[in-house]
Motif scaffolding. Structure first.
Motif, PDB file in Angstrom:
ATOM      1  N   ASN A  91       0.700  -1.133   0.507  1.00 24.15           N
ATOM      2  CA  ASN A  91      -0.092  -0.056  -0.056  1.00 24.15           C
ATOM      3  C   ASN A  91       1.014   0.887   0.253  1.00 24.15           C
ATOM      4  O   ASN A  91       1.168   1.418   0.400  1.00 24.15           O
ATOM      5  N   PHE A  92       1.172   1.845  -1.282  1.00 29.00           N
ATOM      6  CA  PHE A  92       1.700   3.482  -1.376  1.00 29.00           C
ATOM      7  C   PHE A  92       1.453   4.509  -0.287  1.00 29.00           C
ATOM      8  O   PHE A  92       2.363   4.829   0.206  1.00 29.00           O
ATOM      9  N   THR A  93      -0.015   4.033  -0.532  1.00 26.48           N
ATOM     10  CA  THR A  93      -0.666   5.074  -0.405  1.00 26.48           C
ATOM     11  C   THR A  93      -0.432   5.886   1.392  1.00 26.48           C
ATOM     12  O   THR A  93       0.016   6.730   1.941  1.00 26.48           O
ATOM     13  N   GLN A  94      -0.272   4.689   1.991  1.00 23.14           N
ATOM     14  CA  GLN A  94      -0.073   4.303   3.548  1.00 23.14           C
ATOM     15  C   GLN A  94       1.486   4.178   3.810  1.00 23.14           C
ATOM     16  O   GLN A  94       1.895   5.340   4.727  1.00 23.14           O
ATOM     17  N   HIS A  95       2.594   3.939   3.306  1.00 25.01           N
ATOM     18  CA  HIS A  95       4.429   3.980   3.419  1.00 25.01           C
ATOM     19  C   HIS A  95       3.826   6.040   3.227  1.00 25.01           C
ATOM     20  O   HIS A  95       5.081   6.132   3.571  1.00 25.01           O
ATOM     21  N   VAL A  96       3.611   6.945   2.251  1.00 22.57           N
ATOM     22  CA  VAL A  96       3.478   7.473   2.053  1.00 22.57           C
ATOM     23  C   VAL A  96       3.322   8.686   3.241  1.00 22.57           C
ATOM     24  O   VAL A  96       3.715   9.298   3.902  1.00 22.57           O
ATOM     25  N   ARG A  97       1.953   8.376   4.141  1.00 27.09           N
ATOM     26  CA  ARG A  97       1.166   8.612   4.818  1.00 27.09           C
ATOM     27  C   ARG A  97       2.404   8.774   6.059  1.00 27.09           C
ATOM     28  O   ARG A  97       2.130   9.378   7.153  1.00 27.09           O
ATOM     29  N   GLU A  98       2.761   7.160   6.390  1.00 35.05           N
ATOM     30  CA  GLU A  98       3.371   6.765   7.489  1.00 35.05           C
ATOM     31  C   GLU A  98       4.946   7.571   7.863  1.00 35.05           C
ATOM     32  O   GLU A  98       5.496   8.511   8.871  1.00 35.05           O
ATOM     33  N   GLN A  99       5.619   7.847   6.389  1.00 35.99           N
ATOM     34  CA  GLN A  99       6.582   8.567   6.006  1.00 35.99           C
ATOM     35  C   GLN A  99       6.452  10.160   6.097  1.00 35.99           C
ATOM     36  O   GLN A  99       7.283  10.741   6.846  1.00 35.99           O
ATOM     37  N   SER A 100       5.347  10.437   5.970  1.00 34.91           N
ATOM     38  CA  SER A 100       5.164  11.869   6.434  1.00 34.91           C
ATOM     39  C   SER A 100       5.215  12.555   8.090  1.00 34.91           C
ATOM     40  O   SER A 100       5.385  13.400   8.105  1.00 34.91           O
ATOM     41  N   PHE A 153       9.824  14.096   5.544  1.00 33.52           N
ATOM     42  CA  PHE A 153       8.953  14.857   4.048  1.00 33.52           C
ATOM     43  C   PHE A 153       8.061  15.179   3.150  1.00 33.52           C
ATOM     44  O   PHE A 153       8.581  15.565   1.863  1.00 33.52           O
ATOM     45  N   GLY A 154       7.175  15.285   4.457  1.00 34.21           N
ATOM     46  CA  GLY A 154       6.106  15.472   3.626  1.00 34.21           C
ATOM     47  C   GLY A 154       5.290  17.154   3.771  1.00 34.21           C
ATOM     48  O   GLY A 154       6.550  18.387   3.722  1.00 34.21           O
TER      49      GLY A 154
END
Length: 275
Positions: A91-100, A153-154
């Motif tokens: 789940n790329f969207t969840q990964h971006v949300r967590e890294q942000s 990062f976000g």
């Protein structure tokens, strides 16, 4: 006693009967369980080999003589099931949300300078020396100049006044306060670009609470704010007379000698540039 000729004939008859019995036993053994003779036994053995190979390959069993009788006799045929492992896509969207949400300690902090124009008051947000925050500054006011530092990062940032060095934070009551140390999560805001091209600043510690100002420029409690309200809408503007410190990139042209070819089959050579 009988004559010797009659005794010899009885002995020959007895040997003939024994030889016939031996032939009958050999024929019965050569027939086997599947057919009238050796040919039938060979066919049964070949059919058994084919059926065993078909079971290993999970193909339908061939039709052989006596196969139905074997199944009815209670012997269960082995079934080969093919297990397919399905790997779920990440789940790329969840990964971006967590890294942000993770504070960036590796990259160089991106620092921007701009003003926040309030949609309701029609003026700019300012951080005063007495630790008060309002949206009553005119364009170009030194207290309206804000320095925005990236935190993750976000789009999470820390906002501080360029003149006072105080960070804009939010307490547990939803009130905007100024702090000299802005390392806490209550001093981090998430920039959200709305559909009307305005920007909303949501507090990272108190999700759902936004930076907001009334028509008179007074700060409004974050607990009473929503994203669709005009009080939370801001526009980023450069200060009057402010110039970016980044130098414009210019192309530099380098003169290389022209590329020429020599005779066929030889290596490529560089010809000197004519002067």
């Amino acid at each position: 006693m009988g004559s010797p000729r009659s005794a010899l004939s009885c002995l020959l008859l007895h040997l003939l009967v024994l030889s016939l019995q031996a032939q009958v036993r050999g024929a019965a053994q050569s027939r086997g369980p599947g057919g009238p003779g050796r040919v039938g036994g060979l066919e049964d053995r070949l059919c058994a080999q084919r059926s065993g190979a078909a079971r290993n390959l999970s193909d339908p069993a061939p039709s052989c003589p006596g196969e139905g009788a074997k199944e009815q006799s209670g012997r269960a045929l082995p079934k080969v099931t093919q297990q397919v492992t399905v790997q779920s896509s990440p789940n790329f969207t969840q990964h971006v949300r967590e890294q942000s949400l993770v504070t960036d300690q590796l990259s160089r902090r991106l620092i921007r300078t701009y003003q926040l124009y309030s949609r309701t008051s029609g003026k700019h947000v300012q951080v005063l020396a007495n630790k008060r925050i309002n949206a009553m500054a005119e364009d170009g006011d030194p207290f309206a100049k804000l320095i925005v530092e990236t935190d993750t990062f976000g789009s999470r940032v820390r906002v501080r006044g360029a003149e006072t060095g105080l960070y804009i934070c939010m307490n547990k009551k939803g009130k905007l306060i100024a702090k000299s140390n802005g390392k806490g999560k209550d001093c981090v805001f998430t920039e959200i670009v709305l559909e009307n091209n305005y920007t909303a600043l949501q507090n990272a510690k108190y999700e759902g609470w936004y930076m907001a100002f009334t028509r008179k420029g007074r700060p409004r409690k974050g607990s009473k704010t929503r994203q669709h309200q005009r009080e939370v809408h801001f526009m980023k503007r450069l200060p009057r007379g402010h110039h970016t410190t980044e130098q414009s990139l210019r192309f530099e042209f380098l003169n290389y000698p022209p590329f020429t070819r020599s005779l066929r089959g030889s290596q490529r050579t560089w010809a000197p540039e004519p002067r």
